[in-house]
Enzyme design. Sequence first.
Site, mmCIF file in Angstrom:
data_model
loop_
_atom_site.group_PDB
_atom_site.id
_atom_site.type_symbol
_atom_site.label_atom_id
_atom_site.label_comp_id
_atom_site.label_asym_id
_atom_site.label_seq_id
_atom_site.Cartn_x
_atom_site.Cartn_y
_atom_site.Cartn_z
ATOM 1 N N HIS A 63 0.440 -7.231 0.713
ATOM 2 C CA HIS A 63 0.615 -5.798 0.482
ATOM 3 C C HIS A 63 1.968 -5.249 0.911
ATOM 4 O O HIS A 63 2.081 -4.111 1.382
ATOM 5 C CB HIS A 63 -0.522 -5.010 1.131
ATOM 6 N N CYS A 89 -1.673 1.567 4.867
ATOM 7 C CA CYS A 89 -1.679 0.109 4.938
ATOM 8 C C CYS A 89 -0.295 -0.531 4.847
ATOM 9 O O CYS A 89 0.148 -1.223 5.756
ATOM 10 C CB CYS A 89 -2.574 -0.439 3.838
#
Length: 204
Positions: free
Chosen positions: A131, A76
């Site tokens: 993130h 990710c």
Amino acid sequence: MRSSKVFLSTLVILAAALPSVAATAERPNVLVILCDDLGYGDLACYGNETIRTPNLDRLAAQGLRLTDCYSASPLCSPARAGIMTGRTPSRSGIYSWIAPKNPMYLKKDETTVATLLRDAGYDTCHVGKWHLNGYFNDARHTQPGDHGFSYWFATQNNASPTHHNPVNFVRNSEPVGKLEGYSCELVASEGVRWLKERTDQEKP
């Protein structure tokens, strides 16, 4: 800041050309939708005959559908860093999934597509999962606003404690508190609201 010549991805090459495009009357709007764990063949517009995705199919028909585009990483955070910078993620210091309080983050001197767009006169907004840092909404690490987003509504990683009625969203550095609803709908609604309520609707 690193030269835009290091940018390799299609989106970032497009954005790097925007300063010259800015002088013209027509500048395209840019919308990037990033979905975790969405496979190439999961959408009908890419050939899936079982899963129905009419809204995404319509977006694909009205915009640009990339058929030879590859993720910079299967993880990710590095994948996001690759999209944002156009660089191999490890070169920007992002080499793995970033847990809370992890020292990894996207450094201030990294040029991002959002920064290029903002500097070319675009309104910029990020809604959803960021993130790209371990210290979210903390001065120790850069935040979405440090990387070209004039407006942001985000979480460090996932909505918490669950995706229903989350409590960890932050809007432009201000914690929002408990929200009612599912995070996917909250994120989509925030993005739509931002688009409709922008001060200067003439800006791309």
